[in-house]
Scaffold this motif. Structure first.
Motif, PDB file in Angstrom:
ATOM      1  N   THR A 127       0.815  -1.212   0.000  1.00  0.00           N
ATOM      2  CA  THR A 127       0.000   0.000   0.000  1.00  0.00           C
ATOM      3  C   THR A 127       0.846   1.258   0.000  1.00  0.00           C
ATOM      4  O   THR A 127       0.405   2.304  -0.452  1.00  0.00           O
ATOM      5  CB  THR A 127      -0.918   0.029   1.223  1.00  0.00           C
ATOM      6  OG1 THR A 127      -0.113  -0.099   2.417  1.00  0.00           O
ATOM      7  CG2 THR A 127      -1.927  -1.107   1.173  1.00  0.00           C
ATOM      8  N   ALA A 128       2.045   1.188   0.511  1.00  0.00           N
ATOM      9  CA  ALA A 128       2.914   2.362   0.568  1.00  0.00           C
ATOM     10  C   ALA A 128       4.231   2.071  -0.135  1.00  0.00           C
ATOM     11  O   ALA A 128       4.847   1.030   0.093  1.00  0.00           O
ATOM     12  CB  ALA A 128       3.189   2.766   2.011  1.00  0.00           C
ATOM     13  N   ARG A 167       1.025   6.839  -1.038  1.00  0.00           N
ATOM     14  CA  ARG A 167       0.074   6.072  -0.238  1.00  0.00           C
ATOM     15  C   ARG A 167      -1.290   6.695  -0.502  1.00  0.00           C
ATOM     16  O   ARG A 167      -1.674   7.638   0.154  1.00  0.00           O
ATOM     17  CB  ARG A 167       0.436   6.108   1.239  1.00  0.00           C
ATOM     18  CG  ARG A 167      -0.503   5.316   2.132  1.00  0.00           C
ATOM     19  CD  ARG A 167      -0.074   5.429   3.590  1.00  0.00           C
ATOM     20  NE  ARG A 167      -0.971   4.738   4.489  1.00  0.00           N
ATOM     21  CZ  ARG A 167      -2.052   5.277   5.034  1.00  0.00           C
ATOM     22  NH1 ARG A 167      -2.363   6.528   4.767  1.00  0.00           N
ATOM     23  NH2 ARG A 167      -2.822   4.579   5.829  1.00  0.00           N
ATOM     24  N   TRP A 168      -1.956   6.185  -1.497  1.00  0.00           N
ATOM     25  CA  TRP A 168      -3.235   6.721  -1.967  1.00  0.00           C
ATOM     26  C   TRP A 168      -3.076   8.063  -2.658  1.00  0.00           C
ATOM     27  O   TRP A 168      -3.918   8.439  -3.475  1.00  0.00           O
ATOM     28  CB  TRP A 168      -4.251   6.852  -0.837  1.00  0.00           C
ATOM     29  CG  TRP A 168      -4.349   5.626   0.012  1.00  0.00           C
ATOM     30  CD1 TRP A 168      -4.139   5.540   1.353  1.00  0.00           C
ATOM     31  CD2 TRP A 168      -4.645   4.289  -0.400  1.00  0.00           C
ATOM     32  NE1 TRP A 168      -4.288   4.244   1.784  1.00  0.00           N
ATOM     33  CE2 TRP A 168      -4.605   3.463   0.734  1.00  0.00           C
ATOM     34  CE3 TRP A 168      -4.936   3.715  -1.641  1.00  0.00           C
ATOM     35  CZ2 TRP A 168      -4.846   2.093   0.676  1.00  0.00           C
ATOM     36  CZ3 TRP A 168      -5.178   2.345  -1.702  1.00  0.00           C
ATOM     37  CH2 TRP A 168      -5.138   1.552  -0.550  1.00  0.00           C
ATOM     38  N   ASP A 171       6.116  -1.097   1.880  1.00  0.00           N
ATOM     39  CA  ASP A 171       5.590  -1.799   3.044  1.00  0.00           C
ATOM     40  C   ASP A 171       4.091  -1.592   3.112  1.00  0.00           C
ATOM     41  O   ASP A 171       3.530  -0.746   2.402  1.00  0.00           O
ATOM     42  CB  ASP A 171       6.246  -1.313   4.344  1.00  0.00           C
ATOM     43  CG  ASP A 171       6.421  -2.451   5.340  1.00  0.00           C
ATOM     44  OD1 ASP A 171       7.493  -2.551   5.963  1.00  0.00           O
ATOM     45  OD2 ASP A 171       5.472  -3.236   5.495  1.00  0.00           O
ATOM     46  N   ASP A 172       3.445  -2.349   3.975  1.00  0.00           N
ATOM     47  CA  ASP A 172       2.042  -2.151   4.299  1.00  0.00           C
ATOM     48  C   ASP A 172       1.954  -1.560   5.699  1.00  0.00           C
ATOM     49  O   ASP A 172       2.909  -1.651   6.482  1.00  0.00           O
ATOM     50  CB  ASP A 172       1.287  -3.483   4.268  1.00  0.00           C
ATOM     51  CG  ASP A 172       1.028  -3.948   2.849  1.00  0.00           C
ATOM     52  OD1 ASP A 172       1.022  -5.169   2.631  1.00  0.00           O
ATOM     53  OD2 ASP A 172       0.835  -3.097   1.971  1.00  0.00           O
ATOM     54  N   GLY A 206      12.506   6.129   7.008  1.00  0.00           N
ATOM     55  CA  GLY A 206      13.005   4.877   6.464  1.00  0.00           C
ATOM     56  C   GLY A 206      12.704   3.684   7.348  1.00  0.00           C
ATOM     57  O   GLY A 206      12.514   2.571   6.851  1.00  0.00           O
ATOM     58  N   SER A 207      12.625   3.911   8.650  1.00  0.00           N
ATOM     59  CA  SER A 207      12.367   2.817   9.584  1.00  0.00           C
ATOM     60  C   SER A 207      10.975   2.220   9.420  1.00  0.00           C
ATOM     61  O   SER A 207      10.696   1.142   9.940  1.00  0.00           O
ATOM     62  CB  SER A 207      12.555   3.305  11.022  1.00  0.00           C
ATOM     63  OG  SER A 207      11.696   4.400  11.291  1.00  0.00           O
ATOM     64  N   ALA A 208      10.089   2.907   8.684  1.00  0.00           N
ATOM     65  CA  ALA A 208       8.730   2.405   8.485  1.00  0.00           C
ATOM     66  C   ALA A 208       8.654   1.335   7.407  1.00  0.00           C
ATOM     67  O   ALA A 208       7.626   0.681   7.250  1.00  0.00           O
ATOM     68  CB  ALA A 208       7.798   3.559   8.118  1.00  0.00           C
ATOM     69  N   TYR A 209       9.741   1.144   6.672  1.00  0.00           N
ATOM     70  CA  TYR A 209       9.727   0.223   5.536  1.00  0.00           C
ATOM     71  C   TYR A 209      10.630  -0.975   5.802  1.00  0.00           C
ATOM     72  O   TYR A 209      11.782  -0.820   6.208  1.00  0.00           O
ATOM     73  CB  TYR A 209      10.196   0.952   4.275  1.00  0.00           C
ATOM     74  CG  TYR A 209       9.319   2.133   3.909  1.00  0.00           C
ATOM     75  CD1 TYR A 209       9.545   3.391   4.475  1.00  0.00           C
ATOM     76  CD2 TYR A 209       8.267   1.998   3.014  1.00  0.00           C
ATOM     77  CE1 TYR A 209       8.744   4.471   4.158  1.00  0.00           C
ATOM     78  CE2 TYR A 209       7.467   3.076   2.685  1.00  0.00           C
ATOM     79  CZ  TYR A 209       7.705   4.304   3.265  1.00  0.00           C
ATOM     80  OH  TYR A 209       6.906   5.373   2.943  1.00  0.00           O
TER      81      TYR A 209
END
Length: 120
Positions: A29-30, A49-50, A93-94, A104-107
């Motif tokens: 999704t992202a 993301r959308w 990532d989702d 970056g830590s979100a992926y």
């Protein structure tokens, strides 16, 4: 899952390049682009993301887009400057919430990077 980024190269100031990131194995999704210049920390460039999100330094010059049918995200870079020189990475990532889209830590999934060099 594999992310493969390509399209980098050597370009003159005010030139253009289009980076591609092909995702195989699943969809996310992202998706985002980050870059890291020599001696500097990795920084967010653009995310999807959308809708599209951009770092201030590239707004109006770069465009992120997504082709769901090809499971590919693109980064069209126009009016390139020497300070855009860096290795560019795609990430995916989702479950990435909006407040962490630029971190970056979100992926968990990353491509191998592609070098962009802007010569003056």
């Amino acid at each position: 899952v594999q992310l493969q980024a390509y399209g980098g190269g050597l370009v003159q100031v005010r030139g253009s390049l289009r980076l591609s990131c092909v995702v195989s194995g699943r969809t996310f999704t992202a998706m985002a682009w980050f870059r890291q210049a020599p001696g500097k920390e990795r920084e967010f460039v653009a995310g999807y993301r959308w809708r599209e999100y951009y770092a201030d330094s590239v707004k109006g010059r770069f465009t992120i887009s997504r082709d769901s049918a090809k499971n590919t995200v693109y980064l069209q870079m126009n009016s390139l400057k020497p300070e855009d020189t860096a290795v560019y990475y795609c990430a995916a990532d989702d479950g990435v919430i909006l407040s962490t889209l630029s971190k970056g830590s979100a992926y968990h999934y990353w491509g191998q990077g592609t070098q962009v060099t802007v010569s003056s």
